[in-house]
Design an enzyme around this catalytic site. Structure first.
Site, PDB file in Angstrom:
ATOM      1  N   LYS B  26       0.831  -1.196   0.000  1.00  0.00           N
ATOM      2  CA  LYS B  26       0.000   0.000   0.000  1.00  0.00           C
ATOM      3  C   LYS B  26       0.878   1.263   0.000  1.00  0.00           C
ATOM      4  O   LYS B  26       0.667   2.181  -0.806  1.00  0.00           O
ATOM      5  CB  LYS B  26      -0.894  -0.021   1.248  1.00  0.00           C
ATOM      6  CG  LYS B  26      -2.026   0.987   1.205  1.00  0.00           C
ATOM      7  CD  LYS B  26      -2.869   0.913   2.477  1.00  0.00           C
ATOM      8  CE  LYS B  26      -3.427  -0.472   2.731  1.00  0.00           C
ATOM      9  NZ  LYS B  26      -4.898  -0.502   2.862  1.00  0.00           N
ATOM     10  N   ARG B  96      -3.458   2.965   8.491  1.00  0.00           N
ATOM     11  CA  ARG B  96      -3.712   1.647   7.894  1.00  0.00           C
ATOM     12  C   ARG B  96      -2.438   0.825   7.904  1.00  0.00           C
ATOM     13  O   ARG B  96      -1.353   1.336   7.714  1.00  0.00           O
ATOM     14  CB  ARG B  96      -4.145   1.803   6.432  1.00  0.00           C
ATOM     15  CG  ARG B  96      -5.571   2.242   6.213  1.00  0.00           C
ATOM     16  CD  ARG B  96      -5.916   2.102   4.742  1.00  0.00           C
ATOM     17  NE  ARG B  96      -7.314   2.437   4.486  1.00  0.00           N
ATOM     18  CZ  ARG B  96      -7.741   3.637   4.105  1.00  0.00           C
ATOM     19  NH1 ARG B  96      -6.883   4.640   3.958  1.00  0.00           N
ATOM     20  NH2 ARG B  96      -9.031   3.845   3.880  1.00  0.00           N
ATOM     21  N   GLY B 105      -8.001  -8.861   4.972  1.00  0.00           N
ATOM     22  CA  GLY B 105      -8.763  -9.040   6.205  1.00  0.00           C
ATOM     23  C   GLY B 105      -7.909  -9.174   7.442  1.00  0.00           C
ATOM     24  O   GLY B 105      -8.407  -9.260   8.555  1.00  0.00           O
ATOM     25  N   MET B 107      -5.458  -7.063   8.624  1.00  0.00           N
ATOM     26  CA  MET B 107      -5.132  -5.864   9.377  1.00  0.00           C
ATOM     27  C   MET B 107      -6.320  -4.914   9.452  1.00  0.00           C
ATOM     28  O   MET B 107      -7.078  -4.779   8.512  1.00  0.00           O
ATOM     29  CB  MET B 107      -3.981  -5.129   8.686  1.00  0.00           C
ATOM     30  CG  MET B 107      -2.694  -5.905   8.746  1.00  0.00           C
ATOM     31  SD  MET B 107      -2.031  -5.893  10.417  1.00  0.00           S
ATOM     32  CE  MET B 107      -0.585  -6.882  10.140  1.00  0.00           C
ATOM     33  N   ARG B 340      -2.911  -1.546  -6.446  1.00  0.00           N
ATOM     34  CA  ARG B 340      -2.045  -2.728  -6.387  1.00  0.00           C
ATOM     35  C   ARG B 340      -2.396  -3.644  -7.554  1.00  0.00           C
ATOM     36  O   ARG B 340      -3.488  -3.514  -8.135  1.00  0.00           O
ATOM     37  CB  ARG B 340      -2.234  -3.463  -5.062  1.00  0.00           C
ATOM     38  CG  ARG B 340      -3.651  -3.929  -4.866  1.00  0.00           C
ATOM     39  CD  ARG B 340      -3.836  -4.587  -3.511  1.00  0.00           C
ATOM     40  NE  ARG B 340      -5.251  -4.940  -3.331  1.00  0.00           N
ATOM     41  CZ  ARG B 340      -5.771  -5.318  -2.180  1.00  0.00           C
ATOM     42  NH1 ARG B 340      -5.033  -5.377  -1.096  1.00  0.00           N
ATOM     43  NH2 ARG B 340      -7.045  -5.634  -2.104  1.00  0.00           N
ATOM     44  N   HIS B 461       0.457 -44.162  -3.673  1.00  0.00           N
ATOM     45  CA  HIS B 461      -0.144 -44.826  -4.827  1.00  0.00           C
ATOM     46  C   HIS B 461      -1.379 -44.081  -5.312  1.00  0.00           C
ATOM     47  O   HIS B 461      -1.520 -43.754  -6.490  1.00  0.00           O
ATOM     48  CB  HIS B 461      -0.497 -46.271  -4.468  1.00  0.00           C
ATOM     49  CG  HIS B 461      -1.173 -47.014  -5.578  1.00  0.00           C
ATOM     50  ND1 HIS B 461      -2.546 -47.122  -5.659  1.00  0.00           N
ATOM     51  CD2 HIS B 461      -0.668 -47.636  -6.659  1.00  0.00           C
ATOM     52  CE1 HIS B 461      -2.854 -47.819  -6.749  1.00  0.00           C
ATOM     53  NE2 HIS B 461      -1.729 -48.137  -7.371  1.00  0.00           N
ATOM     54  N   SER B 770      17.136 -41.418 -16.501  1.00  0.00           N
ATOM     55  CA  SER B 770      15.919 -40.733 -16.092  1.00  0.00           C
ATOM     56  C   SER B 770      15.933 -40.680 -14.570  1.00  0.00           C
ATOM     57  O   SER B 770      15.945 -41.715 -13.906  1.00  0.00           O
ATOM     58  CB  SER B 770      14.695 -41.486 -16.601  1.00  0.00           C
ATOM     59  OG  SER B 770      13.534 -40.822 -16.184  1.00  0.00           O
ATOM     60  N   CYS B 840      11.557 -38.237 -14.167  1.00  0.00           N
ATOM     61  CA  CYS B 840      10.204 -38.780 -14.283  1.00  0.00           C
ATOM     62  C   CYS B 840       9.537 -38.928 -12.923  1.00  0.00           C
ATOM     63  O   CYS B 840       8.522 -39.570 -12.787  1.00  0.00           O
ATOM     64  CB  CYS B 840      10.207 -40.105 -15.037  1.00  0.00           C
ATOM     65  SG  CYS B 840      11.106 -41.406 -14.201  1.00  0.00           S
ATOM     66  N   TYR B 860      14.886 -33.183 -20.732  1.00  0.00           N
ATOM     67  CA  TYR B 860      13.431 -33.120 -20.644  1.00  0.00           C
ATOM     68  C   TYR B 860      12.956 -33.386 -19.228  1.00  0.00           C
ATOM     69  O   TYR B 860      13.704 -33.902 -18.398  1.00  0.00           O
ATOM     70  CB  TYR B 860      12.781 -34.132 -21.609  1.00  0.00           C
ATOM     71  CG  TYR B 860      12.983 -35.580 -21.210  1.00  0.00           C
ATOM     72  CD1 TYR B 860      12.100 -36.202 -20.319  1.00  0.00           C
ATOM     73  CD2 TYR B 860      14.043 -36.314 -21.712  1.00  0.00           C
ATOM     74  CE1 TYR B 860      12.291 -37.516 -19.942  1.00  0.00           C
ATOM     75  CE2 TYR B 860      14.243 -37.634 -21.344  1.00  0.00           C
ATOM     76  CZ  TYR B 860      13.367 -38.234 -20.457  1.00  0.00           C
ATOM     77  OH  TYR B 860      13.553 -39.541 -20.069  1.00  0.00           O
TER      78      TYR B 860
END
Lengths: 905, 905
Positions: B26, B96, B105, B107, B340, B461, B770, B840, B860
């Protein structure tokens, strides 16, 4: 082209004693003895490489090989002035195998090669002893037929037996020349029938047949099996020794014998051996006739005996070790046929090493280098009486498992720890048989003579606990089928029940039916002498893993210089009272209830620590806080639940559901170690309180206490920081209140790979590291020690996958896990250069691993009490070997060179 | 001494937009707006550091702080020409809070500070509006009493209510000046009663009270909780903004509003917001009156509306992003109170980013950088209809578990996979509820709308399988008590049985009672545009983890460029027939029986592979051979045993005993992965045969197949060599026989720490690596993903142990496990410089981890189909961030500098 044949004879040999890998032990020995002027019959040795090449080429001789052999044969003929196969005065040779290391009984020998129907007559005339000539010929036919040509032995033995029966005589020596000649004919006929061709008369053909036979036996099934069993993987093949025959069976002026330059049983410095008059070497070994003691030779053949005594002196001086000799006397002249370092009993090994130092034959370093782990173990553990014959053992053998702790034990079979305790209390010797053991069984394990489990490996619970006591233990005996409900043990057709006797040989993993007599070895004087030398040489300190005052005392007797690992959880199982208290702590579902239970445990732990500090009397004591997952402590059956319910007032259902909640899929990677103290800080508080209060109590009585508080399973600096802060808070408050001086350390296990990788950060908090290489091996290699039994044997088996040279739980995987150990040390010391570093895994008592610990710069190793001497010795050997390596490479600094080599890899 | 107060006003500010960490969002916004000439009421901002210091000093102001505040107050008074507390024309300020990031919410705000019994009169005279003046005063008294002084809100609300009741009016606006004045008196009296002192009349005292109140609320319980829930760990405190009051409640020429520069829901480029005439800011938010749409302002207050539209344009151009604004209109003059970056829906995020590129406000790189993983997930997963109020949700919430797969699902509770399949086949929507899932449950999991388990973590799993399908899944919901036998689920006093409805929110882990309405999002056009930009930027390829032709097709739609992990074992569970065949293979106790069972599996696997190759059509497919321990496949109950017995002819006892034999203490480290193929080479043979025969069949039909055969759990070069040799033997024979051209690769997972350490050797054999970072994390950190739920949450919890910043199974532990990944890559490429390297594990679909994979040079990443877009985007962001970092340090090469920094550590 490599030289493939090495000649020896006429006082000179082409080979040397240090060429065992090329010429085999026997070949190198013959060459060396020739060179130092001993009476060796001339001959030549075919190299081991030739055998390896023969196999590599698909059973063909390498190029130029045959020519080289025949050239050497010529040389031999000119040296001896005889010709192979000569009809008048034939050269006869023996053909023997000889690998780089002794492989007893593995390889066959062919004697008297060169005899045929003509030359046997020449030999008869020349020796004026036709009986001897034909006896020699029939021996040759027999050996050649069976060894070289693969015929079975029994038929010809049967013919010999038949002949003696026909002649009405008992001994071979009672048969006449004609009898032998007739037998030769029968043997040759038999050969022709079986092979479809006459027995070879050409001596050169005989020679090639014999050489091929030696080469071939390298891959014969029994040789392959032997190498597998003995874990011999570094040998490439066998050499072949072709040697001029000398005859101990020429009459009463001849003889043969086997002897040791010192007594191989006691180690005493006396000439020791057996001999036979008028006999060939194999007769002594075969045991057909009872040999006489060597000393009797002095009266029977004094000239030869004197020669032999001279040889004994020369050889001991030359080799600087006790030698195992084979000799033959032919017409009162001594010939040396073999010379090798002699095998000896553990007692003898110590005595010989120590006495040789006193005789100035060897240095203390050399003496220390000559003792192996097996020899130390042989001094401490009982064994099955050697008088029990192999046949009996074979017949009694009912199963074989993994040799977890050496030694032997015999007793009645019991299937529960409670029963073991009960019977042992009455003085009954029992063997505790379990599928697996858990901490609950510790009491019964202690009461038993020996422990036998169906599952698990060398680092399973049973193995680790039994090792701590030096108690005979066989694990992973998969052949057993145990039925607790019926109270039976079935294996290989035998069903045993409680009260039946078994005998365990923990050194081999064998289980025998019945109670075999045991012999407990005595500690020779030389043991203390040699160990004190080792202590003077080594840099590494040796501590012990001990959890009780009793074990601690034992370990100090074994030479421990501190405790490297005191497992606090074992204390919780000592009595029913303690067991119930820890179980109460676990099932407690509120902080208050947990604290109440911990309050009950506090005095027990404190008392134990006081006992341990007393026993160690100023030596450092590393105490590991609680490590196993809590479910290891919970009651395992309804009776246990019932007892706990009664003791705590918790309803059985609640206890059961709490136990079920604690079940983990992979407990090894679960809620254990310091993670318990992160979630239940009150456990840490109780344990630190017990340690520090005990230490304070000791200090007040003038007993110095040096506690090192160790947090297990740490993986991050922040984690250790939380634990360390809490530890110091509790400890410092007690010390301040007591107003005594007490210094203590706070450190950590390095047993998770991440801990080794983050060692530079962890060392910001830890004052010491202790490598827990059991867990580190498990995690780094992804191997559960409890489950690896299903596949690891195959991985280690040379004839199967051959992926590892040794079980990584026994001998540290230096190339893989070792990298993390090195890295952890380097990074840890990089942060804190005085960081105290040790190892407390099972590897701390294994010689090769101890040497690795030395090389990477640890401060100490810690192992079970009975392994302390092994570690002391290995630590000394590491120094000796390091010096030797430095000498071998004088230009470079040894450790640096080693590093570079590794990097290159 | 640091500057602690930053002034803004008179067209100039001391702060800047990029000082959020110092001034809060702010404060920085107010400063920036002032600097670019927007109408901001003057004021000053107290720095966040001052708040941090206040807490560090034990709730005391740092030295010099008070003086600096008062100096700035003076400056403010001179800028406005008014004086705080002045009896005639008082300066009023708002106070503020404002942290570096929005914490909605959290402050509280205090308005109209500076009013007292005298200045309120001045204000009344000055504004000629006593009603306004006393309304303002009563608001101040209320806010100051509750926010600064901690009194509860209700009593004063009650007094206001009572007043309205007394006056017989409904709205606040209907009360007169006298009414408000009377109320002020009552409030002050109440204050005195409660606090024991009169309401403060000194405005400076009021100011200090307000500043302290803001500082204090940083550590208030709800703020701490919010930061914990949102995982905010990098904020140090809050700033305090003291700002001249402007009044939207001065009459019908005044007003206040909240607006967005674009539509935050659709992303459309229209001005969007709410406003109220004659009201103060809090009235809009509080929802006491229904606000009007922003556009209505154009007719009501056209002058002010035009000013606002100008501001909108200036701010979007200045900030280059959609802004969230707060404004007040006082007597037709616009004042900006906040600015903002605005929050937006996932759809809006894509549309705004893409349209701003088209408007040339930002570059494509910037657009790509603005989208997060949550926004992508928000495009694909259904959510609970936003119309359902928070109260309803709160009331329906019955349990909270771990948010394994996002999205929402609703349906009837079922407790078995079989029942799920049965009901789903009839068209019933079901939620499968299990203690945990096993491969046997896969059919039922697929049939269900969502999955809920009692145990397990994000890589259990259930989580892994569900993620593959993008199916809502909540795991580790420990509050559940499931009783299979009774068919009930109990949690928090509710007992549910089959047929009862639940709704899952997989994004939050919440479980709700009953069936809530779901909304399925639509994919905006801009999604494809933005993703194509990302694809153009990234270097990393993105593959998918897919086990079936269906998943493979889905993944290609999501942008997958190949399969990085095809788990062959999942195929074994597709039908009862397959299940029985794999079980037959497992219980088979001879090689022949095992081979017979494998023959049955071969055609199934082959068909699946054909389908997958077709779906991937020339893209590479990495196929992992069997990985889980065999006991995962065995029947779990008597019915299963019975079926298997019937199908195979094996007696049930034999099956049971075989299953029991397979039990492992730590299956994760047990007989699994390539170890199975070392002991049972026939499994490898069948699987390679199926893969290669399928590839050959495809090639013959003109479909290009690119199989990459992957061996899991490898730990040594020799091990892989055995497997590779056998793989090539089987494959090459099939290819040769078929006479087609087919190239394939043989590689390995790197998932055991030792494999990473020995990567230089393993790369001699492997053509690709991998990284299986799930297992690598488990072993490197010693954490079982199935068991870590007991303690890992505490380790990650900022307010508890705070050992890790994130769950290492979700976001790769780059400092620890990452070391092994880097090392493995360096060593692997050191041996084979073209070594293909990917990942992977589950981390392949997590943005931070993907960026790490980019940084260490992988080729990759592979992840579940629904995470493919996340990975594509993260891979592009990695490139963008790398460029930014390189720009930031133009002197040095960025990657090198990074390395050096790490080493130093």
């Amino acid at each position: 082209m490599p030289k493939r044949v090495y000649f020896f004879g006429g006082g000179k040999a082409e080979g040397r004693a240090d060429q065992k890998l090329l010429l085999g032990g026997k070949g190198a020995g013959l060459a060396e003895m020739t060179n130092i002027g001993l009476p060796v019959p001339p001959g030549f040795t075919v190299t081991i490489d030739s055998c390896a090449d023969y196999w590599a080429l698909g059973k063909r001789y390498p190029a130029g090989f045959e020519k080289e052999v025949l050239q050497n044969l010529k040389k031999l003929e000119s040296t001896t002035g005889k010709k192979l196969g000569d009809a008048n005065d034939p050269l006869l040779v023996s053909v023997r195998s000889g690998a780089a290391r002794s492989m007893p009984g593995m390889m066959e020998t062919i004697l008297n090669l060169g005899l045929n129907d003509k030359s046997v007559e020449g030999l008869a005339v020349r020796t004026q002893n036709p009986r001897f000539a034909y006896d020699s010929y029939r021996r040759f036919i027999q050996m050649y037929s069976t060894t070289a040509m693969g015929l079975s032995k029994e038929p010809m033995e049967e013919m010999l037996h038949e002949m003696k029966h026909k002649r009405g005589v008992k001994n071979d020596t009672d048969l006449s020349a004609e009898d032998w000649k007739e037998l030769c004919g029968e043997f040759k006929k038999f050969y022709q029938e079986k092979k479809g061709e006459p027995f070879p008369q050409d001596p050169i053909q005989q020679l090639w047949g014999a050489i091929a036979a030696v080469f071939n036996c390298w891959e014969a099934e029994k040789a392959v099996t032997y190498r597998r069993v003995e874990k011999i993987t570094d040998l490439k093949g066998t050499a072949v020794n072709i040697c001029t025959m000398v005859f101990g069976n020429k009459g009463d002026n001849s003889g043969t014998g086997v002897c040791f330059t010192r007594d191989p049983n006691s180690g005493e410095n006396t000439f020791y051996g057996d001999c036979l008059i008028n006999a060939q070497g194999e007769d002594v070994v075969a045991g057909i006739r009872t040999p006489m003691r060597l000393i009797e030779l002095e009266t029977k053949l004094p000239k030869a005996y004197k020669q032999l005594c001279d040889v004994r002196k020369i050889l001991e001086k030359h080799y600087k070790d006790m030698q195992d000799l084979e000799f033959t006397i032919e017409d009162e002249k001594l010939y040396m046929l073999q010379c090798r370092t002699g095998k000896r009993s553990p007692q003898a090994a110590f005595r010989i090493a120590v006495e040789m130092v006193k005789e100035k034959l060897i240095s203390k370093e050399e003496a220390v280098g000559r003792i192996g782990s097996a020899e130390i173990e042989g001094l401490f553990y009982p064994v099955i009486d050697h008088k029990i014959g192999k046949d009996v053992l074979k017949q009694r053998l009912i199963a074989t498992g993994i040799d977890a702790v050496p030694g032997a034990a015999a007793g009645e079979v019991v299937f529960s720890a409670a029963k073991a305790e009960e019977l042992a209390a009455k003085g009954t010797r029992v063997i505790l048989v379990r599928k697996e053991t858990s901490p609950e069984d510790v009491g019964g394990m202690h009461a038993a003579q020996g422990i036998l489990t169906q599952t698990g490996g060398k680092t399973s619970h049973a193995a680790v606990v039994a090792r701590g006591w030096g108690k005979c233990c066989i694990v992973g005996c998969e052949a057993l089928s145990i039925d607790y409900s019926k109270g039976t043990l079935t294996t290989g057709g035998h069903t045993l029940k409680q009260g039946d006797f078994v005998t365990l040989n923990g050194t081999t993993g064998e289980v025998f039916l019945g109670e075999l007599p045991l012999v407990k070895p005595e500690l020779p004087e030389s043991y203390q002498t040699l160990m004190s030398w080792a202590d003077g040489i080594r840099r590494l300190k040796v501590r012990t893993n001990a959890d009780t005052p009793y074990d601690s005392e034992k370990a100090v007797q074994m030479g421990a210089e501190g405790i490297g690992l005191c497992r606090t959880e074992h204390m919780f199982f000592d009595t029913e009272e303690r067991r119930l208290a820890i179980q109460e702590m676990i099932v407690a579902n509120t902080l208050e209830a947990r604290k109440r239970a911990l309050e009950k445990l506090l005095p027990f732990q404190r008392e134990d620590f006081i006992g341990i500090f007393k026993a160690m009397d100023g030596k450092p004591v590393t105490i590991r806080l609680i490590d196993p997952p809590l479910h290891e402590f919970t009651p395992k059956d309804d009776a246990g639940v019932e007892r706990l319910s009664k003791a705590t007032g918790f309803p059985p259902d609640l206890i059961k559901s709490r136990c079920e909640q604690l079940h983990e899929a992979n407990p090894m990677l679960g809620h254990r170690g310091c993670r318990l103290c992160i979630t239940f800080p009150e456990i840490l508080e109780m344990q630190v309180r017990a340690i520090i209060e005990a230490a304070v109590a000791c200090q007040k009585k003038g007993i110095k206490a040096l506690p090192e508080i160790m947090h297990p399973l740490v993986l991050d600096k922040r984690e250790l920081k939380i634990l360390e802060t809490q530890t110091r808070k509790v400890a410092d408050a007690i010390i301040a209140k007591a107003g005594v001086k007490l210094s203590y350390m706070v450190g950590t296990m390095i047993e998770i790979p991440r801990a080794a990788l983050m060692a530079h950060e962890i060392a910001e908090v830890a004052e010491f590291f202790s490598f827990g290489t059991n867990d580190l091996t498990q995690m780094t290699m992804g191997l559960s020690r409890d489950d690896a039994g299903r596949f690891l044997p195959e991985y280690v088996d040379e004839k199967k996958a051959a992926i590892f040279k040794a079980d990584p739980f026994q001998s540290l995987d230096t190339s893989g896990v070792g990298q993390l150990v090195k890295l952890g040390i380097e990074r840890g010391r990089g942060t804190r250069n005085k960081l105290k570093i040790g190892i407390c895994g099972e590897h701390g008592g294994e010689a090769k691993s101890v040497k690795f610990c030395h090389a990477v710069g640890m401060d100490y190793v810690s192992c079970s009490p009975y392994r302390v001497p092994i570690a002391r010795l290995a630590a000394a050997q590491a120094v000796v070997e390091e010096k030797q390596a430095a000498k071998a490479k004088p230009a470079k600094k040894a450790p640096k060179a080693k590093k570079a080599a590794k990097k290159k890899k």
